[in-house]
Motif scaffolding. Structure first.
Motif, short mmCIF file in Angstrom:
data_model
loop_
_atom_site.label_atom_id
_atom_site.label_comp_id
_atom_site.label_asym_id
_atom_site.label_seq_id
_atom_site.Cartn_x
_atom_site.Cartn_y
_atom_site.Cartn_z
N MET B 1 0.87 -1.14 -0.07
CA MET B 1 0.04 -0.06 -0.03
C MET B 1 0.92 1.40 0.13
O MET B 1 1.96 1.41 0.80
N GLU B 2 0.38 2.08 -1.11
CA GLU B 2 1.26 3.45 -1.11
C GLU B 2 1.31 4.16 0.30
O GLU B 2 0.10 4.43 0.91
N LEU B 3 2.35 5.06 0.68
CA LEU B 3 2.05 5.83 1.71
C LEU B 3 1.73 7.30 1.35
O LEU B 3 2.00 7.74 0.35
N LEU B 4 0.69 7.82 2.21
CA LEU B 4 0.21 9.01 1.89
C LEU B 4 1.27 10.16 2.19
O LEU B 4 2.28 9.87 2.85
N GLU B 5 1.11 11.26 1.86
CA GLU B 5 1.98 12.41 2.01
C GLU B 5 2.23 12.77 3.54
O GLU B 5 1.21 12.65 4.32
N GLY B 6 3.36 12.88 3.92
CA GLY B 6 3.61 13.00 5.25
C GLY B 6 3.65 11.65 6.00
O GLY B 6 4.26 11.87 7.22
N GLU B 7 3.18 10.66 5.72
CA GLU B 7 3.42 9.54 6.48
C GLU B 7 4.77 9.01 6.71
O GLU B 7 5.03 8.43 7.89
N ARG B 8 5.39 9.11 5.84
CA ARG B 8 7.11 8.72 5.99
C ARG B 8 7.60 9.35 7.18
O ARG B 8 8.13 8.76 8.09
N GLU B 9 7.29 10.75 7.31
CA GLU B 9 7.90 11.38 8.26
C GLU B 9 7.38 11.10 9.71
O GLU B 9 8.02 11.15 10.47
N GLU B 10 5.91 11.03 9.44
CA GLU B 10 5.37 10.45 11.11
C GLU B 10 5.79 9.04 11.36
O GLU B 10 6.25 8.86 12.59
N ILE B 11 6.09 8.13 10.38
CA ILE B 11 6.50 6.93 10.78
C ILE B 11 7.85 7.02 11.59
O ILE B 11 7.98 6.44 12.60
N VAL B 12 8.83 7.60 10.67
CA VAL B 12 10.02 7.93 11.28
C VAL B 12 10.11 8.42 12.61
O VAL B 12 10.85 8.05 13.67
N SER B 13 9.31 9.43 12.83
CA SER B 13 9.38 10.27 14.14
C SER B 13 8.80 9.45 15.36
O SER B 13 9.12 9.19 16.58
N GLU B 14 7.58 8.63 14.87
CA GLU B 14 6.88 7.88 15.91
C GLU B 14 7.80 6.32 16.36
O GLU B 14 7.82 6.27 17.55
N VAL B 15 8.46 6.08 15.52
CA VAL B 15 9.18 5.22 15.87
C VAL B 15 10.48 5.44 16.59
O VAL B 15 10.75 4.93 17.75
N GLY B 16 11.07 6.46 16.00
CA GLY B 16 12.25 7.08 17.16
C GLY B 16 11.61 7.28 18.30
O GLY B 16 12.38 6.68 19.23
N ASN B 17 10.55 7.91 18.62
CA ASN B 17 10.12 8.23 19.78
C ASN B 17 9.99 7.09 20.76
O ASN B 17 10.20 7.13 21.92
N ILE B 18 9.49 5.95 19.97
CA ILE B 18 9.12 4.68 20.85
C ILE B 18 10.43 4.05 21.17
O ILE B 18 10.78 3.81 22.42
N THR B 19 11.47 3.99 20.17
CA THR B 19 12.66 3.18 20.50
C THR B 19 13.51 3.77 21.46
O THR B 19 14.30 3.10 21.96
N GLU B 20 13.42 5.20 21.58
CA GLU B 20 14.41 5.70 22.48
C GLU B 20 14.20 5.47 23.99
O GLU B 20 15.01 5.37 24.78
N LYS B 21 13.03 4.73 24.20
CA LYS B 21 12.69 4.48 25.37
C LYS B 21 13.20 3.13 25.98
O LYS B 21 13.09 2.61 27.24
N TYR B 22 13.67 2.20 24.87
CA TYR B 22 14.05 0.85 25.32
C TYR B 22 15.47 0.85 24.88
O TYR B 22 16.19 1.58 24.34
N GLN B 23 15.98 -0.23 25.77
CA GLN B 23 17.60 -0.58 25.58
C GLN B 23 17.35 -1.44 24.03
O GLN B 23 16.48 -2.21 23.83
N PRO B 24 18.60 -1.41 23.19
CA PRO B 24 18.39 -2.20 21.87
C PRO B 24 18.98 -3.45 22.41
O PRO B 24 19.94 -4.04 21.80
#
Lengths: 594, 192
Positions: B1-24
């Protein structure tokens, strides 16, 4: 002081039939008559009789109304709650006698049952711990806490209780293994990952009587020397999860969970873990892997979880229904418990009775009852007077029992001997219109999809069996297919790693054993005797019965129906996609299949 | 499914916000996936790539976990999520027919979302309402006895803005039947 108590069933089945609308209507109506203080409304757990929901029962006189809608409520309030007259037209109509029945005890669906585990379901408010305690709740725990843990294990062992989740292993022995494992940390795990399609007893128990399960967990914890439990429950059961959470909070408030429970020095903690949805997680080692955050894949046993389980610690895993039996055993004693049931299978079993019977729902019966009694007495016989063909017991791991096995007693050992298994207790009744080959294909498609892929026999074997069955149902079967199926099935059964693979061939083996003629009809005559297999099926319109009302023509998505208004219609076979929409729409039974 | 406009940025920032709370650590994979799906509603390929990068594991491992559990979805959910029950009882009385009807009407396959993202369609193993078979769950509302004609009624009822309560879905369907009935009755009169 309340004069009347109205129980409205708030199980998932009744809610989707409109129980909440009935509740709202009743509240409004009581307010209108200023009777809020005279009539108490109790939204109860599942009564099992989902077929006739929403259910509406008036106490103390115990009058059982069924299939109530919000529109019926003013009449019920006016006639029954105010004037005290029974509203005859809303009572249950006995299909065999044609009589209206007032009390649920006179309904065959209930009178043949022996509701021990379900004793509180539909009777108490599951979100109120006081009601559970009033009905003898937590007395079992209290007794266990005064006993030596070893004696608690002994009591359960003596009761003869066997695991209700599938294989039927002795619960007492499982506890004994965990008890004997030396470790400073042990876990109790409650398996509420009820993934069997067609079974919903665990959901109903959790929704209708969550404290009974908690009490069972606590007793297990005290007995094996554990201080922490996990309840692994399907994320698809939101109501069950919510009620369980409420129950845990209330039990903590009352000092049943926490530190120094009932001043005994026993500490215990209960966590809820929501499953991410995988059938194989019903397998105990896979379930543990999933709690630990891995893919839910089973591992070889031994070591058994009782020795090396969750995070390597000794773990006792029991299913919901098993644990709900435990408080009763402790409260009323092992001897009382073992007086119910048969020699090898003690107590009762809950079955989810579904399919083509008149009364579908949840029923709890003493072990040893015959299939005939369940299907024809409790179930009220086959719908629309059709002929009984088989009952499928035990879901994807179970088998199909034909007419010749109607008098088979239902217990662990008889079922296994006949090629089925108790499983979690799904019981799907089939009539002459069910195709047994397609049913085997359906179950195989399910187990194949859920096979985790770790061991080869299950991964490859289920795939090959499914392909063969698909070919047969599409009319492309070949001579030798039946033998091929039997050969693969036996191999998969004997060599798979876990219970999923070991039992996946059961639906195939039992249908080949008891309904070989249907396989042969598909393979050699290219015909589906039950008229179910789409590729072997043609829809046609009976000219005699067709009134030319055009209803089918309008609904046909493929424009495959032609005919003038008021003239008999015809189905153009080249265009027909066999969707069944016309058959469903026709009011005159003129659309037929062959 | 094609990403809508702005979704790329949203995905990258959301994932970043979540992962920074965890140890890798590898064992954090499941909770991270659950949290990401909780935020985004599904697991886009881009999110799985970002998670893999964070945990320093191959993307295929993340994909393997996401496809093992039925809870995870790889397509964005529609405004209305349609779940067709494929339990034994439902299958026997026409669950597959209901699924076929939805697929045909929505012009998507099971597991997919309509291009306008109004509806998504999936199968579930069993919702435990076998007595109401065949069952379809739309959003959180259980709809029982779903025949092909009810499929049309349901889609009509939910095809507006926001959620439509089950009751009105029934009314739409009942309305359809009335129409048909009155037509039939009308014709009956003509006959006599």
């Amino acid at each position: 002081m309340y004069e009347k108590h109205v129980l409205i069933c708030a199980g998932t089945g009744c809610i989707s039939s409109g129980a909440i609308e009935v509740q709202d209507a009743l509240e409004a109506e009581l307010k209108k008559h200023n009777m809020q203080n005279k009539v108490r409304i109790i939204m109860s757990g599942c009564h099992g009789f989902c077929e006739k929901g929403p259910l509406f029962i008036v106490f103390p006189e115990d009058i059982f109304y069924c299939e109530i809608t919000a529109e019926d409520v003013p009449e019920l309030v006016e006639e029954h709650l105010i004037k005290g007259n029974i509203v005859d037209r809303l009572l249950y109509l006995d299909p065999t006698t044609g009589q209206r029945v007032t009390s649920h005890e006179d309904i065959l669906f209930y009178s043949k049952q022996n509701r021990l585990v379900l004793r509180n379901c539909g009777v108490i408010d599951p979100e109120n711990i006081d009601e559970y305690i009033l009905r003898g709740g937590y007395l079992g725990l209290k007794r266990a806490l005064t006993m030596d843990p070893f004696d608690v294990v002994g009591e359960v062992k003596k009761s003869g209780l066997r695991g209700r989740g599938g294989a039927g292993f002795s619960t007492g022995m499982k506890w004994e293994f965990a008890f004997n494992s030396q470790n400073n940390k042990k876990y109790v795990v409650c398996n509420a990952d009820e993934g069997d399609p067609g079974a919903f007893m665990d959901r109903s128990v959790l929704e209708g009587d969550p404290h009974a399960v908690l009490e069972g967990i606590l007793i297990a914890g005290q007995a094996i020397g554990s201080d922490e439990a996990y309840v692994y429950v399907r994320a698809e059961y939101p109501l069950a999860i919510r009620r369980l959470r409420t129950a845990i909070e209330q039990a903590e408030e009352y000092g049943m969970i926490g530190e120094n429970i009932l001043n005994s020095g026993f500490n215990f903690k209960v966590n809820i873990k929501e499953g991410a949805g995988a059938f194989v997680c019903g397998e105990e080692t896979a379930l543990l892997a999933s709690i630990e955050g891995e893919r839910g894949m089973p591992r070889p046993r031994p070591p058994f979880p009782a020795v090396k389980g969750l995070w390597g610690k000794p773990t006792c895993i029991n299913n919901v229904e098993t644990l709900a039996n435990v408080p009763l055993i402790l409260r009323r004693g092992a001897d009382w418990f073992s007086s119910v049931g048969t020699e090898g299978s003690k107590g009762t079993k809950i079955f989810a009775l579904t399919g083509k019977v008149n009364n579908t729902g949840l029923c709890e019966v003493a072990m040893g009852i015959t299939i005939r009694e369940i299907v024809f007495d409790i179930g009220g016989g086959i719908r629309e007077g059709k002929k009984y063909k088989a009952v499928q017991i035990g879901g994807p791991s179970g088998g199909c029992m034909p007419e010749s096995h109607l008098d088979l007693p239902v217990d662990f050992d008889s079922l296994t001997a006949a090629g089925a298994m108790m499983g979690s207790g799904g019981m799907v009744v089939m009539d002459e219109e069910t195709c047994m080959v397609d049913l085997a294909r359906y179950f195989l498609a399910f187990t194949q999809n859920e096979s985790c892929g770790k061991c080869t026999p299950c991964r490859e074997g289920t795939k090959r069996m499914l392909e063969t069955l698909e070919r047969i149902t599409q009319g492309k079967g070949q001579e030798g297919d039946i033998e091929l199926l039997e050969k693969i099935a036996t191999t998969v059964k004997d060599s798979s790693l876990c219970g999923l693979g070991q039992t996946a061939p059961n639906p195939v083996l039992t249908t080949v054993r008891y309904f070989k003629d249907e396989y042969e009809a598909h393979i050699f005559d290219r015909r589906c005797p039950a008229g179910q297999c789409k590729e072997l099926l043609t829809y046609y319109i009976d000219e005699e019965l067709c009134t030319g009302c055009r209803a089918c023509k309008k609904v046909c998505p493929a424009d495959a129906i032609e005919g003038e208004k008021k003239e008999p219609h015809v189905i153009i076979q080249e265009k027909c996609i066999a969707c069944g929409a016309c058959l469903d729409r026709c009011k005159f039974d003129a659309v037929k299949t062959k | 499914m094609e990403l809508l406009e702005g979704e790329r940025e949203e995905i990258v920032s959301e994932v970043g916000n979540i992962t920074e709370k965890y140890q890798p650590e590898r064992e954090k994979l499941l909770p991270v996936l659950q949290e990401v799906q909780g935020r985004l509603g599904y697991l886009p390929v881009l999110a799985m790539e970002k998670i893999a990068e964070f945990l320093r594991i191959p993307t295929i491992d993340v994909y393997g976990m996401a496809t093992f559990y039925n809870q995870f979805r790889l397509n964005p959910p529609g405004d209305h999520q349609i779940k067709v029950c494929m339990g034994t009882a439902c299958y026997m009385v026409g669950g597959q027919i209901a699924m076929d009807s939805f697929e045909r009407r929505l012009e998507i396959q099971e597991g997919e979302t309509t291009p306008d993202r109004k509806f998504s369609l999936e199968r579930v193993a069993c919702v435990g309402c076998c007595t109401l078979a065949p069952v379809v769950v739309v959003d959180d509302i259980v709809e029982g006895h779903v025949t092909p004609t009810r499929v049309d009624g349901l889609l009509l009822a939910y095809d507006g803005e926001g959620r439509v309560p089950a009751e009105s879905a029934r009314q739409v369907e009942a309305g359809q039947q009335d129409e048909q009935q009155s037509e039939q009755e009308g014709e009956g009169e003509q006959h006599s």
